[in-house]
Design a protein around this motif. Structure first.
Motif, mmCIF file in Angstrom:
data_model
loop_
_atom_site.group_PDB
_atom_site.id
_atom_site.type_symbol
_atom_site.label_atom_id
_atom_site.label_comp_id
_atom_site.label_asym_id
_atom_site.label_seq_id
_atom_site.Cartn_x
_atom_site.Cartn_y
_atom_site.Cartn_z
ATOM 1 N N THR A 169 0.827 -1.208 0.000
ATOM 2 C CA THR A 169 0.000 0.000 0.000
ATOM 3 C C THR A 169 0.858 1.252 0.000
ATOM 4 O OG1 THR A 169 -1.684 -1.213 1.259
ATOM 5 C CG2 THR A 169 -1.873 1.187 1.209
ATOM 6 N N GLU A 170 1.998 1.185 0.671
ATOM 7 C CA GLU A 170 2.908 2.339 0.701
ATOM 8 C C GLU A 170 3.367 2.700 -0.713
ATOM 9 O OE1 GLU A 170 7.136 3.729 2.761
ATOM 10 O OE2 GLU A 170 6.535 1.629 2.778
ATOM 11 N N GLU A 171 3.633 1.687 -1.532
ATOM 12 C CA GLU A 171 4.054 1.957 -2.909
ATOM 13 C C GLU A 171 2.964 2.690 -3.685
ATOM 14 O OE1 GLU A 171 7.149 -1.538 -4.186
ATOM 15 O OE2 GLU A 171 5.045 -2.098 -3.922
ATOM 16 N N LEU A 172 1.712 2.341 -3.436
ATOM 17 C CA LEU A 172 0.609 3.025 -4.106
ATOM 18 C C LEU A 172 0.556 4.490 -3.687
ATOM 19 C CD1 LEU A 172 -1.922 2.966 -5.894
ATOM 20 C CD2 LEU A 172 -3.230 2.274 -3.869
ATOM 21 N N LEU A 173 0.752 4.763 -2.424
ATOM 22 C CA LEU A 173 0.682 6.135 -1.925
ATOM 23 C C LEU A 173 1.795 7.004 -2.507
ATOM 24 C CD1 LEU A 173 -0.155 5.451 1.836
ATOM 25 C CD2 LEU A 173 -1.714 6.215 0.039
ATOM 26 N N TYR A 174 2.963 6.401 -2.732
ATOM 27 C CA TYR A 174 4.110 7.156 -3.223
ATOM 28 C C TYR A 174 4.250 7.116 -4.740
ATOM 29 C CZ TYR A 174 5.962 8.015 1.459
ATOM 30 O OH TYR A 174 6.142 8.455 2.752
ATOM 31 N N LEU A 175 3.303 6.492 -5.431
ATOM 32 C CA LEU A 175 3.392 6.383 -6.886
ATOM 33 C C LEU A 175 3.585 7.726 -7.606
ATOM 34 C CD1 LEU A 175 0.907 3.655 -8.211
ATOM 35 C CD2 LEU A 175 3.387 3.724 -8.344
ATOM 36 N N PRO A 193 8.547 5.691 -8.679
ATOM 37 C CA PRO A 193 8.051 4.740 -9.680
ATOM 38 C C PRO A 193 8.203 3.290 -9.261
ATOM 39 C CG PRO A 193 10.174 5.624 -10.347
ATOM 40 C CD PRO A 193 9.769 6.388 -9.130
ATOM 41 N N ILE A 194 7.339 2.453 -9.812
ATOM 42 C CA ILE A 194 7.460 1.012 -9.687
ATOM 43 C C ILE A 194 7.685 0.428 -11.079
ATOM 44 C CG2 ILE A 194 5.983 0.887 -7.641
ATOM 45 C CD1 ILE A 194 3.733 -0.141 -9.494
ATOM 46 N N GLU A 195 8.143 -0.813 -11.086
ATOM 47 C CA GLU A 195 8.362 -1.520 -12.351
ATOM 48 C C GLU A 195 9.262 -0.700 -13.282
ATOM 49 O OE1 GLU A 195 7.483 -4.547 -12.895
ATOM 50 O OE2 GLU A 195 6.070 -4.926 -11.268
#
Length: 329
Positions: free
Chosen positions: A107-113, A117-119
């Motif tokens: 969920t933290e990754e979603l908040l910091y999107l 970046p991811i991927e």
């Protein structure tokens, strides 16, 4: 500007390398194939030039218009919209398949999107930064000074953004070519020298176990980018091959954004449905899925007229039309 077959072909070669080696990395991360020294060398070789080629070409095409407010507005909005849209979609898919993907999301990754970046979507943020820098760097000398500043920041690790600074150097290099000397001449000896430089850098990367991103290995990536350009120019003389790679190059953005869905999805489905399938066949089908799924999605989206709204084509903001008043007869 008319399309340049050599640059379309170069983008086609680069996106093919991105797709093939992302698929291989996915199988390796899933523990389905081993990564011997030959595989690691091939991986370092591909990662030494493929994305860098895109950055150089992006800078080459962006520089003439980068000082225009409308261009910056449309370019930045399109890139960031694509980044957010597909990052969120990717996060949602990975979250839904958390038991089957190689790396679970949080969920933290979603908040910091919006800023982290991811991927593989970091690529779009680099393009945004590089495009913004070109608004101020309007002469060959200014661009070279910008490259020097970024190189110094990378060597000194001033802001711990060494990977970002080095990637932007490739964008500025493309702009410098457009602003100054133009595209380099294609020489066979120089192309082979580029291959040798890339191979040396890849071997160093494998033996010292460091990715091909430190500034002291940038010469290797430049050699690889030139070799890719030379190969693309050579392919332009073969109509059938040129049509294939030019097609991939013209569709490189949807392929880049969506290939993970096709490749990882195919790998997961094959593992569920035919777990005993021979690994070479599974890898080949996943590579095929990485190409076909993005192209099918893009084709369907074009038919529906929604490519811009799902971040697969640039969004051009139309200025409001001036109001007109009818004149009395």
């Amino acid at each position: 500007m008319n399309r340049l077959p050599a640059l379309d072909n170069a983008k086609g070669i680069a996106i093919a390398a991105v797709i093939v080696f992302h698929v291989l990395r996915g199988f390796h991360s899933a523990g389905m194939i081993d990564g011997g020294i030959a595989a690691r060398f091939a991986d370092a070789f591909a990662y030494g030039f493929h994305v860098q080629t895109f950055f150089v070409i992006a800078g080459y095409f962006a520089w003439p218009r980068a000082d225009k407010l409308a261009f910056q507005r449309d370019r930045q909005f399109s890139l960031y919209y694509s980044y957010l849209f597909w990052s969120i979609v990717s996060w949602m898919v990975a979250y839904a398949l958390s038991g089957r993907v190689n790396t679970a999301v949080t969920t933290e990754e979603l908040l910091y999107l919006p800023v982290r970046p991811i991927e593989h979507f970091w690529f779009l943020l680099i393009l945004m930064i590089g495009t913004a820098a070109l608004a101020a760097l309007r002469t060959p000398r200014a661009i070279l000074m910008g490259i020097g500043v970024l190189a110094a920041m990378t060597l000194l690790d001033v802001v711990h953004w060494y990977a970002v600074c080095e990637c932007v150097i490739f964008v500025l290099t493309g702009a410098w070519l457009r602003a100054g000397p133009g595209l380099p001449p294609v020489r066979s000896w120089a192309a082979w020298l580029g291959v040798v430089l890339l191979a040396i850098g890849a071997w160093i990367s494998v033996t010292v176990k460091t990715p091909l991103i430190p500034i002291w290995l940038i010469w290797s990536s430049f050699g690889g980018v030139y070799a890719c350009y030379a190969l693309a120019s050579h392919i332009a003389g073969y109509p059938m091959l040129s049509r294939i790679f030019s097609f991939l190059g013209r569709h490189s953005m949807p392929l880049y954004l969506l290939h993970i869905f096709g490749g990882s999805g195919t790998r997961i489905i094959l593992k569920m449905v035919v777990p005993q399938m021979a690994m070479p066949g599974a890898v080949m089908l996943s590579i095929l899925g990485s190409f076909l799924v993005p192209l099918v999605i893009y084709g369907l989206a074009r038919r529906m007229g929604i490519t811009k709204w799902i971040g697969l084509d640039p969004i051009v903001v139309q200025p409001p039309r001036p109001m007109t008043t009818s004149q009395p007869a």
